[in-house]
Motif scaffolding. Structure first.
Motif, short mmCIF file in Angstrom:
data_model
loop_
_atom_site.label_atom_id
_atom_site.label_comp_id
_atom_site.label_asym_id
_atom_site.label_seq_id
_atom_site.Cartn_x
_atom_site.Cartn_y
_atom_site.Cartn_z
N ALA B 117 50.89 25.19 55.24
CA ALA B 117 51.22 23.49 55.30
C ALA B 117 52.66 23.44 54.96
CB ALA B 117 50.65 22.34 54.74
N HIS B 118 53.34 24.28 54.18
CA HIS B 118 54.70 23.85 54.14
C HIS B 118 55.91 25.14 54.80
CE1 HIS B 118 55.10 22.64 49.57
NE2 HIS B 118 54.07 22.84 49.24
N CYS B 119 55.00 26.17 55.23
CA CYS B 119 54.99 26.94 56.69
C CYS B 119 55.32 26.13 57.75
CB CYS B 119 54.36 27.36 56.53
SG CYS B 119 54.93 29.56 54.93
N LYS B 120 54.32 25.61 57.89
CA LYS B 120 54.87 24.69 59.16
C LYS B 120 55.82 23.64 58.88
CE LYS B 120 49.42 24.74 60.11
NZ LYS B 120 48.59 25.43 59.33
N ALA B 121 55.78 23.63 57.91
CA ALA B 121 56.80 22.14 57.75
C ALA B 121 58.48 22.52 58.23
CB ALA B 121 56.94 21.27 56.35
N LEU B 122 58.50 24.20 57.30
CA LEU B 122 59.40 24.83 57.59
C LEU B 122 59.99 24.74 58.99
CD1 LEU B 122 61.62 26.45 55.05
CD2 LEU B 122 60.15 27.91 55.84
N LEU B 123 58.87 25.38 60.00
CA LEU B 123 59.77 25.35 60.56
C LEU B 123 59.90 23.85 61.96
CD1 LEU B 123 57.14 28.26 62.33
CD2 LEU B 123 59.98 28.29 61.90
N LEU B 124 59.22 23.08 61.36
CA LEU B 124 59.67 21.98 62.40
C LEU B 124 60.72 20.94 61.72
CD1 LEU B 124 55.42 20.73 62.77
CD2 LEU B 124 57.16 22.17 64.39
N GLY B 125 61.31 20.76 60.27
CA GLY B 125 62.21 20.60 60.21
C GLY B 125 61.87 19.00 59.44
N SER B 126 62.58 18.91 58.25
CA SER B 126 62.16 17.43 57.34
C SER B 126 63.16 16.56 57.99
CB SER B 126 62.58 17.79 56.25
OG SER B 126 64.16 18.12 55.62
N SER B 127 63.52 16.00 58.75
CA SER B 127 64.65 15.37 59.74
C SER B 127 64.95 14.67 60.75
CB SER B 127 65.43 14.27 58.54
OG SER B 127 66.92 15.41 58.31
N GLN B 128 65.29 13.72 61.33
CA GLN B 128 65.63 13.84 62.73
C GLN B 128 67.07 12.81 62.82
OE1 GLN B 128 64.86 15.87 65.17
NE2 GLN B 128 63.37 16.97 64.54
N THR B 129 68.38 13.50 63.26
CA THR B 129 69.50 12.55 63.47
C THR B 129 68.90 11.60 64.27
OG1 THR B 129 70.09 12.94 61.66
CG2 THR B 129 71.90 12.23 62.90
N LEU B 130 69.62 10.30 65.10
CA LEU B 130 69.76 9.88 66.69
C LEU B 130 70.78 9.30 66.27
CD1 LEU B 130 65.82 9.37 66.68
CD2 LEU B 130 66.90 12.23 68.27
N ALA B 131 70.92 9.17 68.00
CA ALA B 131 72.35 8.35 67.95
C ALA B 131 71.68 6.94 68.51
CB ALA B 131 72.76 8.81 69.42
N ILE B 132 72.99 5.91 68.22
CA ILE B 132 72.43 5.00 68.18
C ILE B 132 73.46 4.15 69.73
CG2 ILE B 132 72.18 2.30 67.60
CD1 ILE B 132 71.35 3.94 64.85
N VAL B 133 73.62 3.64 71.16
CA VAL B 133 74.09 2.84 71.63
C VAL B 133 74.20 1.84 72.00
CG1 VAL B 133 75.81 3.54 73.73
CG2 VAL B 133 75.28 5.40 72.13
N ASP B 134 75.29 0.93 72.30
CA ASP B 134 74.65 -0.41 72.44
C ASP B 134 73.96 -1.31 71.79
OD1 ASP B 134 77.40 -0.96 74.22
OD2 ASP B 134 76.19 0.82 75.40
N GLY B 135 74.01 -1.21 71.11
CA GLY B 135 72.84 -1.36 69.45
C GLY B 135 70.88 -0.73 69.93
N ALA B 136 70.76 0.36 70.75
CA ALA B 136 70.03 0.68 71.30
C ALA B 136 69.04 2.44 70.61
CB ALA B 136 69.49 0.75 72.30
N LEU B 137 68.42 2.85 70.02
CA LEU B 137 67.94 3.61 69.89
C LEU B 137 68.27 4.54 71.28
CD1 LEU B 137 66.99 5.96 67.86
CD2 LEU B 137 64.39 4.95 68.32
N GLN B 138 68.76 5.98 71.27
CA GLN B 138 68.82 7.00 72.47
C GLN B 138 68.04 8.36 72.50
OE1 GLN B 138 71.94 6.01 75.41
NE2 GLN B 138 71.41 4.30 73.80
N LEU B 139 66.98 7.47 73.24
CA LEU B 139 65.77 8.65 73.04
C LEU B 139 65.91 8.70 75.25
CD1 LEU B 139 63.15 7.85 70.89
CD2 LEU B 139 64.43 9.36 70.82
N GLY B 140 65.59 10.15 75.57
CA GLY B 140 65.16 10.15 76.34
C GLY B 140 63.79 9.51 77.16
N ARG B 141 63.71 9.75 78.37
CA ARG B 141 62.57 9.03 78.97
C ARG B 141 60.82 9.20 78.07
NH1 ARG B 141 59.59 9.09 85.04
NH2 ARG B 141 58.04 8.13 84.64
N TRP B 142 60.87 10.39 78.00
CA TRP B 142 59.71 11.00 77.30
C TRP B 142 59.56 11.39 75.62
CZ3 TRP B 142 55.97 10.63 80.28
CH2 TRP B 142 56.82 10.05 82.04
N GLN B 143 60.94 11.06 74.92
CA GLN B 143 60.90 11.63 73.41
C GLN B 143 60.31 10.18 73.07
OE1 GLN B 143 65.55 12.03 73.63
NE2 GLN B 143 65.03 13.86 72.88
#
Lengths: 167, 167, 167
Positions: B117-143
């Motif tokens: 489980a530690h190895c899997k977490a190391l590959l996937l990453g512990s956080s995500q940083t995403l943009a906010i524009v015009d008050g909205a979370l910036q995600l693509g259609r499928w994200q």
């Protein structure tokens, strides 16, 4: 393990507490290959300059689930090596239930069998956050920022957002 | 490689330099499976709206070393594909010295053999940083944003922090 | 899938909109092994305290394409497990075109055959962004921040940048 020598180059807070600036931009591009590394470094550095931010962060984010954003070296033979590794870790010809479109609820009209591309994107990551100091994108000598196409060719969008205190 | 066409949608700095807002929240949840993708997108988008931030960044961070935060598509067959890939890259039945609790200094009282489980977490990453524009979370259609449980079931905490200029 | 119970600990915006502070620092160190996990947690926490930031983000960024920044547990047997996994996913003795220096345009004077190290860095990621709340780096009980040397021993630099509203 032997002792480690740390040398620290300290910077006092870079400026008195200040107002902040946010600058965002969408970069749209059309990829040409199924798996392709596209060097966005100059584009990102240009947005950092244009933002007027002196000290802060820039986040480069893919808007897609089958395209990643990474930092590595832009050396042609190395890019072939990195492509081969992602193909090896998530081979395109493995069985992927996601590819059996008849079993899915609402496949997108342009959907292809691309379970491998989602897996590759999961390993590489969807965004990179980098430091800005003295108005310059902080990258080491060999570091470049790439959008990585994993299911191309396709039109793709990356979001570049710069946030910090003005120069 | 063929030429690439870039179209750029430029935005001037989104607002005059401004004061900034920071908003944070802890999300606590109880997972049900050993490996499980939990879609946090609505939770995160709601925090972005509630923060009052118009332009800025949101960071979603796992507080654990065996749970990751990723961005990908929320499609049931694809999630099975992604689970199988992480199991393949760090199989639960491989030998992991970390699992030999008698060799360790201070194993946690609820410690299990979870080197994979530690190895899997190391590959996937512990956080995500995403943009906010015009008050909205910036995600693509499928994200979608997921907390990925890799050693469940367990109680888990994610930290959501929103930073930027007010709407 | 069973129902999930979410408990939410909400925080109103942490302060009225405010001026912001940015603090940056370079950490220079000399690694001792080819693959080595170096725990930077205390160094990063100390920069967060020194920055005077009360609520915000800290980004820890490697300045190298063969050294990564990750978050995981600092337990000696686990670190051996994680090293073995990255060696397995990108073995040093595989064939890497990048290593055939005679085929490359401008190999660096200190260049070695290190295609595997680039591949490992690609999987682990070049930076980590973490939350700061109430003046404290937000880490779970077992979470530690590491610089991961993948092509050592070498001198290495990490950039620590702290951004947010003052305490």
């Amino acid at each position: 393990m032997a002792t480690k020598l740390f040398r620290r180059e300290d910077h006092a807070p870079l400026a008195p507490p200040s107002s902040m600036t946010v600058f965002s931009d969408l970069v749209e591009l059309r990829t040409q290959e199924r798996v392709q590394f596209i060097d966005l470094t100059e584009l990102v550095a240009e947005r950092v300059r244009r933002s007027g931010v002196g000290h802060g962060l820039v986040c480069v984010q893919s808007k897609h689930t089958t395209a990643a954003v990474v930092v590595n070296e832009d050396e042609p033979l190395l890019i072939e090596v990195m492509k081969r590794m992602v193909e090896r870790l998530a081979p395109p010809d493995a069985e992927y239930g996601h590819n059996e479109l008849h079993r899915r609820r609402e496949p997108a009209p342009d959907e292809r069998g691309n379970g491998d591309a989602h897996c590759k994107a999961l390993l590489l990551g969807s965004s990179q956050t980098l430091a800005i100091v003295d108005g310059a994108l902080q990258l080491g000598r060999w570091q470049r920022v790439f959008l990585v196409e994993l299911d191309g060719p396709r039109p793709r969008t990356a979001c570049v957002i710069v946030m910090g205190i003005p120069r």
